[in-house]
Design a protein around this motif. Structure first.
Motif: not given
Length: 331
Positions: A55, A198-199, A98-99, A52, A48, A44-45
């Motif tokens: 978060t 989402s992640a 993530a935002t 991410a 995004f 996810s990092v």
């Protein structure tokens, strides 16, 4: 019987409880779960970007810090090294966009640890999954921010901020397929994770690998994820299409949203699910049915979070109704 009070059977020594079966511990189990979630979180990092990562850091740091401060305030042994608070923060981060602004993961973590976990007595006493309580709190407090997702590439419009389930609910199945080009491309994006969300809604393949490893190690029961996912697929196939019964897309239902994350990592929470296998199957079927009900008729496109929390609330009832047979007795 020997001098230590143990009965020598010739095969094993039977002694008074507790009976230690293996060298597993809470810390070992929790950190193993954290490690199996790490690939999906790192994906996810990569997908995004820095929001991410920020978060993730805030959720984990706030969860661990809240647990530390509460235990120090209560003059209890500090147990942040067991990995449970770290896991709550990680799961919460994987359940929100993530935002979101920095204060949302911070407050969500405070509620998850401070309210859902420690007002109940701490680890092992909470009746609801703490990470899902944190997510539910954030969704109720900031519904717009919690349903605004990072953009993803789109072959039609350039970018779109809607999740696949959001597009499906608001614009229909045909538009969803059109956004991804064709049906095979849709399934590929859902499976690999190249989509919005989402992640925990992205890479299904990485979540499956982690979940299957937990089943292999015996940390979770396979019945829960299998029955929950199959229930969602079956009911979506039966009721989820616009052309009548049996016209829904079960594969889309299984790969979309947070179903894989929820069924493997949150519905299987050993504290908040029934004790018996039969009870866990009832729990999983109920969570799957509620997920479909919310997806098809509710105001939000996804229902995994509320479905699991609602089933958490009836876990004591399930345990009461589905009791294990006492040793040496018949039903």
């Amino acid at each position: 019987m020997n001098a230590e009070g143990k009965i020598e059977t010739g095969i094993l020594a039977v002694s008074a409880s507790p009976h230690i079966r293996c060298d597993e511990s809470i810390a070992k189990i929790m950190w193993t779960v954290n490690v199996t979630l790490a690939p999906a979180a790192l994906f996810s990092v990569w997908h995004f970007g820095m929001p991410a990562l920020l978060t993730l850091i805030i959720c984990i740091a706030a969860s661990v810090g809240t647990e530390y401060l509460i235990q120090k305030w209560q003059n209890k042994p500090v147990s942040i090294s067991d990995g449970s608070a770290f896991l709550t923060g990680l799961l919460l981060a994987m359940n929100i966009p993530a935002t979101v602004p920095w204060y949302m993961p911070l407050l969500g973590s405070l509620v998850a640890i401070g309210v859902a976990k420690h007002t109940m007595g701490g680890l092992g006493y909470n009746i609801f999954n703490p990470a899902l309580i944190g997510r539910a709190f954030l969704l109720a407090s900031w519904p717009i921010a919690m349903t605004t997702w990072p953009s993803m590439p789109s072959q039609i419009d350039g970018v779109t901020s809607a999740t696949p389930l959001g597009i499906l609910k608001l614009q229909g199945y045909e538009k969803l397929v059109q956004v991804f080009g064709d049906q095979p491309s849709l399934y590929k994006a859902l499976f690999l994770g190249t989509r919005s969300g989402s992640a925990g809604e992205t890479s299904v393949v990485l979540l499956l690998i982690g979940g299957l490893y937990l089943i292999y190690r015996g940390y979770i029961n396979w019945h829960v994820p299998v029955f929950m996912i199959v229930t969602v697929a079956g009911l979506t196939w039966l009721f989820g299409g616009h052309g009548g019964l049996f016209t829904g897309d079960p594969l889309l239902a299984m790969l979309s949203g947070g179903l894989v994350l929820g069924s493997f990592y949150m519905a299987t929470d050993m504290v908040t699910i029934p004790i018996t296998v039969k009870g866990q199957i009832i729990f999983a079927i109920g969570a799957g049915a509620l997920t479909v009900l919310i997806r098809l008729l509710g105001g939000y496109p996804e229902g995994v979070c509320y479905a699991i929390l609602l089933m958490n609330s009836v876990t004591p009832l399930i345990d009461r109704l589905v009791k294990p047979v006492k040793f040496g007795t018949r039903r």
